[in-house]
Write a protein that holds these residues in place. Structure first.
Motif, PDB file in Angstrom:
ATOM      1  N   LEU A 109      -7.111  15.157   4.298  1.00 27.43           N
ATOM      2  CA  LEU A 109      -8.184  14.503   5.063  1.00 27.43           C
ATOM      3  C   LEU A 109      -7.775  14.345   6.524  1.00 27.43           C
ATOM      4  CD1 LEU A 109      -9.251  11.969   2.332  1.00 27.43           C
ATOM      5  CD2 LEU A 109     -10.720  13.732   3.337  1.00 27.43           C
ATOM      6  N   ALA A 110      -6.501  14.035   6.745  1.00 23.00           N
ATOM      7  CA  ALA A 110      -6.029  13.913   8.135  1.00 23.00           C
ATOM      8  C   ALA A 110      -6.023  15.280   8.812  1.00 23.00           C
ATOM      9  CB  ALA A 110      -4.639  13.288   8.157  1.00 23.00           C
ATOM     10  N   ALA A 111      -5.641  16.326   8.049  1.00 26.85           N
ATOM     11  CA  ALA A 111      -5.616  17.676   8.623  1.00 26.85           C
ATOM     12  C   ALA A 111      -7.016  18.114   9.043  1.00 26.85           C
ATOM     13  CB  ALA A 111      -5.037  18.662   7.612  1.00 26.85           C
ATOM     14  N   ALA A 112      -8.047  17.566   8.393  1.00 27.99           N
ATOM     15  CA  ALA A 112      -9.432  17.919   8.748  1.00 27.99           C
ATOM     16  C   ALA A 112      -9.959  17.036   9.883  1.00 27.99           C
ATOM     17  CB  ALA A 112     -10.318  17.795   7.513  1.00 27.99           C
ATOM     18  N   GLY A 113      -9.111  16.205  10.432  1.00 28.48           N
ATOM     19  CA  GLY A 113      -9.510  15.445  11.634  1.00 28.48           C
ATOM     20  C   GLY A 113      -9.986  14.026  11.368  1.00 28.48           C
ATOM     21  N   ASN A 114      -9.835  13.545  10.137  1.00 27.56           N
ATOM     22  CA  ASN A 114     -10.270  12.174   9.854  1.00 27.56           C
ATOM     23  C   ASN A 114      -9.177  11.169  10.199  1.00 27.56           C
ATOM     24  OD1 ASN A 114     -12.891  12.789   8.436  1.00 27.56           O
ATOM     25  ND2 ASN A 114     -11.465  14.007   7.204  1.00 27.56           N
ATOM     26  N   LYS A 115      -9.580   9.926  10.347  1.00 28.52           N
ATOM     27  CA  LYS A 115      -8.617   8.845  10.613  1.00 28.52           C
ATOM     28  C   LYS A 115      -8.326   8.183   9.261  1.00 28.52           C
ATOM     29  CE  LYS A 115      -6.406   5.582  12.800  1.00 28.52           C
ATOM     30  NZ  LYS A 115      -5.420   5.552  11.722  1.00 28.52           N
ATOM     31  N   VAL A 116      -7.076   8.347   8.799  1.00 29.65           N
ATOM     32  CA  VAL A 116      -6.748   7.909   7.436  1.00 29.65           C
ATOM     33  C   VAL A 116      -5.700   6.795   7.443  1.00 29.65           C
ATOM     34  CG1 VAL A 116      -5.895   8.677   5.171  1.00 29.65           C
ATOM     35  CG2 VAL A 116      -7.182  10.271   6.609  1.00 29.65           C
ATOM     36  N   ASP A 117      -5.978   5.725   6.706  1.00 32.19           N
ATOM     37  CA  ASP A 117      -5.007   4.642   6.485  1.00 32.19           C
ATOM     38  C   ASP A 117      -4.684   4.574   4.999  1.00 32.19           C
ATOM     39  OD1 ASP A 117      -5.215   4.010   9.137  1.00 32.19           O
ATOM     40  OD2 ASP A 117      -6.395   2.179   8.847  1.00 32.19           O
ATOM     41  N   VAL A 118      -3.398   4.407   4.664  1.00 33.21           N
ATOM     42  CA  VAL A 118      -3.002   4.288   3.255  1.00 33.21           C
ATOM     43  C   VAL A 118      -2.382   2.913   3.029  1.00 33.21           C
ATOM     44  CG1 VAL A 118      -1.551   5.228   1.410  1.00 33.21           C
ATOM     45  CG2 VAL A 118      -2.551   6.779   3.113  1.00 33.21           C
ATOM     46  N   TYR A 119      -2.878   2.214   2.009  1.00 30.40           N
ATOM     47  CA  TYR A 119      -2.369   0.883   1.647  1.00 30.40           C
ATOM     48  C   TYR A 119      -1.590   1.005   0.358  1.00 30.40           C
ATOM     49  CZ  TYR A 119      -5.635  -0.890   5.094  1.00 30.40           C
ATOM     50  OH  TYR A 119      -6.294  -1.141   6.267  1.00 30.40           O
ATOM     51  N   GLU A 120      -0.368   0.500   0.336  1.00 26.94           N
ATOM     52  CA  GLU A 120       0.484   0.643  -0.854  1.00 26.94           C
ATOM     53  C   GLU A 120       1.220  -0.662  -1.147  1.00 26.94           C
ATOM     54  OE1 GLU A 120       1.339   2.940  -3.415  1.00 26.94           O
ATOM     55  OE2 GLU A 120       2.555   1.173  -3.918  1.00 26.94           O
ATOM     56  N   THR A 121       1.123  -1.112  -2.389  1.00 30.69           N
ATOM     57  CA  THR A 121       1.796  -2.342  -2.829  1.00 30.69           C
ATOM     58  C   THR A 121       3.310  -2.267  -2.654  1.00 30.69           C
ATOM     59  OG1 THR A 121       0.101  -2.763  -4.486  1.00 30.69           O
ATOM     60  CG2 THR A 121       2.229  -3.787  -4.870  1.00 30.69           C
ATOM     61  N   HIS A 122       3.859  -1.098  -2.995  1.00 30.72           N
ATOM     62  CA  HIS A 122       5.324  -0.965  -2.961  1.00 30.72           C
ATOM     63  C   HIS A 122       5.810  -0.587  -1.563  1.00 30.72           C
ATOM     64  CE1 HIS A 122       5.609  -1.620  -7.183  1.00 30.72           C
ATOM     65  NE2 HIS A 122       4.765  -0.624  -7.446  1.00 30.72           N
ATOM     66  N   SER A 123       7.150  -0.494  -1.447  1.00 33.39           N
ATOM     67  CA  SER A 123       7.730  -0.254  -0.124  1.00 33.39           C
ATOM     68  C   SER A 123       7.993   1.218   0.146  1.00 33.39           C
ATOM     69  CB  SER A 123       9.053  -1.021  -0.028  1.00 33.39           C
ATOM     70  OG  SER A 123       9.895  -0.578  -1.079  1.00 33.39           O
ATOM     71  N   TYR A 124       7.582   2.106  -0.777  1.00 36.31           N
ATOM     72  CA  TYR A 124       7.941   3.534  -0.657  1.00 36.31           C
ATOM     73  C   TYR A 124       6.737   4.395  -1.053  1.00 36.31           C
ATOM     74  CZ  TYR A 124       7.928   3.281  -5.668  1.00 36.31           C
ATOM     75  OH  TYR A 124       7.508   3.086  -6.957  1.00 36.31           O
ATOM     76  N   PRO A 125       6.715   5.673  -0.622  1.00 38.66           N
ATOM     77  CA  PRO A 125       5.640   6.564  -1.077  1.00 38.66           C
ATOM     78  C   PRO A 125       6.015   7.218  -2.410  1.00 38.66           C
ATOM     79  CG  PRO A 125       6.980   7.686   0.557  1.00 38.66           C
ATOM     80  CD  PRO A 125       7.578   6.308   0.396  1.00 38.66           C
ATOM     81  N   GLY A 126       5.015   7.522  -3.239  1.00 42.98           N
ATOM     82  CA  GLY A 126       5.284   8.311  -4.460  1.00 42.98           C
ATOM     83  C   GLY A 126       4.895   7.614  -5.752  1.00 42.98           C
ATOM     84  N   GLY A 127       4.694   6.293  -5.740  1.00 40.12           N
ATOM     85  CA  GLY A 127       4.285   5.611  -6.974  1.00 40.12           C
ATOM     86  C   GLY A 127       5.278   5.864  -8.102  1.00 40.12           C
ATOM     87  N   LYS A 128       4.782   6.443  -9.201  1.00 41.06           N
ATOM     88  CA  LYS A 128       5.651   6.665 -10.367  1.00 41.06           C
ATOM     89  C   LYS A 128       6.723   7.718 -10.079  1.00 41.06           C
ATOM     90  CE  LYS A 128       1.980   5.502 -13.595  1.00 41.06           C
ATOM     91  NZ  LYS A 128       0.649   6.024 -13.246  1.00 41.06           N
ATOM     92  N   MET A 129       6.506   8.549  -9.081  1.00 41.64           N
ATOM     93  CA  MET A 129       7.541   9.517  -8.690  1.00 41.64           C
ATOM     94  C   MET A 129       8.504   8.768  -7.776  1.00 41.64           C
ATOM     95  SD  MET A 129       7.063  13.105  -6.717  1.00 41.64           S
ATOM     96  CE  MET A 129       7.228  14.404  -7.931  1.00 41.64           C
ATOM     97  N   LYS A 130       9.558   8.259  -8.363  1.00 44.83           N
ATOM     98  CA  LYS A 130      10.338   7.219  -7.705  1.00 44.83           C
ATOM     99  C   LYS A 130      11.827   7.466  -7.902  1.00 44.83           C
ATOM    100  CE  LYS A 130      11.082   2.311  -8.352  1.00 44.83           C
ATOM    101  NZ  LYS A 130      10.681   1.058  -8.909  1.00 44.83           N
ATOM    102  N   ARG A 131      12.616   7.068  -6.912  1.00 46.07           N
ATOM    103  CA  ARG A 131      14.077   7.198  -7.043  1.00 46.07           C
ATOM    104  C   ARG A 131      14.684   5.910  -7.580  1.00 46.07           C
ATOM    105  NH1 ARG A 131      15.856  11.564  -4.413  1.00 46.07           N
ATOM    106  NH2 ARG A 131      14.605  12.374  -2.684  1.00 46.07           N
ATOM    107  N   TYR A 132      15.726   6.061  -8.355  1.00 39.16           N
ATOM    108  CA  TYR A 132      16.547   4.911  -8.758  1.00 39.16           C
ATOM    109  C   TYR A 132      18.004   5.249  -8.448  1.00 39.16           C
ATOM    110  CZ  TYR A 132      13.217   2.131 -11.516  1.00 39.16           C
ATOM    111  OH  TYR A 132      12.183   1.320 -11.926  1.00 39.16           O
ATOM    112  N   HIS A 133      18.791   4.248  -8.106  1.00 33.15           N
ATOM    113  CA  HIS A 133      20.240   4.415  -7.990  1.00 33.15           C
ATOM    114  C   HIS A 133      20.869   3.432  -8.967  1.00 33.15           C
ATOM    115  CE1 HIS A 133      18.892   6.284  -4.227  1.00 33.15           C
ATOM    116  NE2 HIS A 133      19.922   7.074  -4.444  1.00 33.15           N
ATOM    117  N   VAL A 134      21.581   3.960  -9.932  1.00 27.95           N
ATOM    118  CA  VAL A 134      22.202   3.107 -10.962  1.00 27.95           C
ATOM    119  C   VAL A 134      23.649   3.570 -11.131  1.00 27.95           C
ATOM    120  CG1 VAL A 134      22.114   2.354 -13.391  1.00 27.95           C
ATOM    121  CG2 VAL A 134      19.975   2.870 -12.184  1.00 27.95           C
ATOM    122  N   GLY A 135      24.579   2.637 -11.051  1.00 24.86           N
ATOM    123  CA  GLY A 135      26.000   2.954 -11.301  1.00 24.86           C
ATOM    124  C   GLY A 135      26.529   4.063 -10.414  1.00 24.86           C
TER     125      GLY A 135
END
Ligand code: FAD
Length: 489
Positions: A20-46
């Motif tokens: 949508l941005a590439a087509a020239g629209n003004k886009v805002d994204v609101y996200e609860t978490h602090s990172y992009p990707g939702g379920k596609m997420k990194r973890y660091h353990v041990g």
């Protein structure tokens, strides 16, 4: 130029934002978490790095097309590497089958199971047809108008994708060896469903894994979401992280503004909901304003969930392939327990992804393995919500020990992500991974469409809507919504 708000920075929201941005629209994204990707997420353990969510990546062309359509070279953002011999399947009798996208290697493996190449070729021809019909007629449709539902081509395509044959029946018509049928039936779990109830249409996943191939992204699969985030920012998309949208205000069949948790309000021309349709839509819009979202939606059967252990070990274990599956004795009983009894199976099939096999940067501090261990879990009920996570984890480790995979002696640290965690973190419908299951023809082929009938300017992108749950389909849903908005002048 339109002003567009996207609620959620999961893969569906990110793909729509880029296009949508590439087509020239003004886009805002609101996200609860602090990172992009939702379920596609990194973890660091041990000290080791883990990918949560998509461990098996198929259809890289769908992800790449987002960059291409935005005028960029995908290779400048993300590199997909094919894993040719991708999944080691281990059966209760101790036999193993290494699944591959190399035909010659597949034929060698099948020969060990006394299966003739002509059976495999018949199977590949059939799943190729299923894929071709589905991709031509279903994936790119948005089902946003009556015309789209009533097209003759769609009706013909529908008839040709075996909607009334069950997946297990379909696989048994090609192979007599129950181990091979069990291996193929696992594809129903990619859409959170049972192979004994799901239409054979979804057997097309076999085409993806045996013909198109299975992929991994060096640095971890969440690199894909991070790359889309980077591309979106280059195109001027504004991201608001740690910001939850709590309400959509509406008037005269239109959404007029969104209200954040801190009561900040902002108006836009168009709105896209990327959060789970089944749980987030009814929270954001008052009941009397959303007649299309009726109570009968809420009695639809949820998809299965997942009980995940992320285990960092100090040494290499016997889980020495990128993907491996330790199958249960009775798959049919396992799915009966999961979906009919809504219980954790007594004898669960266990999947392990060890991405350090192809990417030692994930374990550069430990030198061991980064084991993402997944057991299919029932969607949440009052009874199974009380699951003792520690007990379940020890049970999984004990089963794996019996199958030769010793984890506890080398364990540095582990972390459990349970269905309750998935529900809390992603507002997943009863903890299910993909919204509604695909068990009935209605549920499989009549997923929530890309645009609501309730408002002229509200769209949906994400795994709980059309065309479906796996990460490439989720990205396709973002592409479909962007096309709808960009083509609607
Ligand atoms: C354990 C597991 C294993 C999986 N394995 C695979 C696999 O091997 N291969 C594969 O292809 N797929 C896999 N998947 C599926 C894949 O991860 C998902 O389908 C895909 O990532 C979902 O993307 P999405 O765009 O629907 O949204 P999500 O990832 O659900 O993101 C939606 C976002 O919206 C945000 N949000 C919701 N409501 C609001 C609000 N009110 N305000 C602001 N933000 C909000 C949420 O915080 C979230 O970040 C797996 C998923 C899981 C959980």
């Amino acid at each position: 130029m339109k002003t567009i708000a996207i609620i959620g920075a999961g893969l569906g929201g990110l793909a729509a934002a880029v296009l949508l941005a590439a087509a020239g629209n003004k886009v805002d994204v609101y996200e609860t978490h602090s990172y992009p990707g939702g379920k596609m997420k990194r973890y660091h353990v041990g000290g080791a790095r883990f990918d949560f969510g998509p461990n098996t990546i198929t259809m890289p062309q769908v992800f790449q097309s987002v960059f291409e359509r935005s005028g960029a070279d995908p290779n400048d953002y993300v590199q997909f590497e094919q894993i040719v011999d991708h999944t080691n399947n281990i059966f209760p009798d101790g036999s193993q089958f290494l699944a591959s996208s190399n035909r010659a290697k597949m034929l060698q493996e099948l020969e060990r199971f006394n299966i003739h190449s002509s059976d495999y070729d018949r199977y590949i021809t059939a799943v190729t047809q299923l894929y071709n019909h589905s991709s031509n007629q279903f994936f790119t449709r948005s089902f946003s108008s009556l015309k789209e539902y009533t097209s003759l081509r769609l009706a013909l395509a529908f008839a040709s994708v075996k909607p009334f044959t069950k997946m297990s029946q379909f696989h048994s018509s090609f192979f007599k060896d129950e181990r091979i049928v069990q291996m193929l039936n696992r594809y129903a779990t990619y859409i959170g469903s049972s192979p004994y109830k799901t239409p054979a249409t979804f057997s097309m996943i076999g085409y993806l894994e045996f013909v198109q191939g299975v992929y991994y992204v060096k640095g971890g699969n969440p690199t894909i979401a991070e790359a889309m985030h980077r591309r979106a920012k280059e195109l001027g998309v504004q991201f608001y992280f740690n910001k939850t949208v709590k309400k959509l205000k509406t008037a005269n069949n239109e959404v007029t503004s969104l209200v954040c948790a801190n009561n900040q309000e902002k108006s836009y021309d168009q709105f896209i909901l990327n959060g789970d349709y089944t749980t987030v839509y009814p929270k954001l819009v008052e009941k009397q304003n959303r007649p299309s979202f009726t109570l009968d939606q809420l009695v639809k059967e949820p998809t299965s969930s997942a009980f995940v252990i992320l285990a960092a070990t100090s040494q290499k274990t016997a889980a020495s392939f990128h993907h491996q599956v330790y199958f249960s004795q009775s798959y049919e009983y396992e799915f009966y327990q999961l979906f009919d009894e809504k219980k954790y199976p007594e004898d669960p099939t266990i999947y392990i992804c060890n991405s350090s096999v192809n990417d030692d940067s994930a374990v550069s501090h430990t030198g061991g393995d980064n084991l993402f261990i997944l057991v299919n879990a029932p969607s949440l009920t009052n009874e199974n919500r009380t699951l003792d996570k520690e007990q379940m984890k020890e049970k999984v480790y004990s089963i794996l020990e019996q199958r030769g995979v010793l984890i506890r002696p080398y364990l540095i640290e582990d972390k459990v992500v349970s269905p309750k965690d998935i529900e809390a973190e992603f507002q997943a419908y009863f903890g299910g991974l993909y919204g509604f299951s695909s068990h009935t023809t209605m549920q499989a082929f009549n997923r929530p469409s890309s645009k609501t009938k309730d408002f002229q300017n509200l769209y949906f992108a994400g795994g709980s809507t059309h065309p479906g749950g796996g990460s490439p389909m989720v990205v396709q849903s973002g592409i479909n919504v962007a096309n709808l908005i960009n083509n609607h002048k």
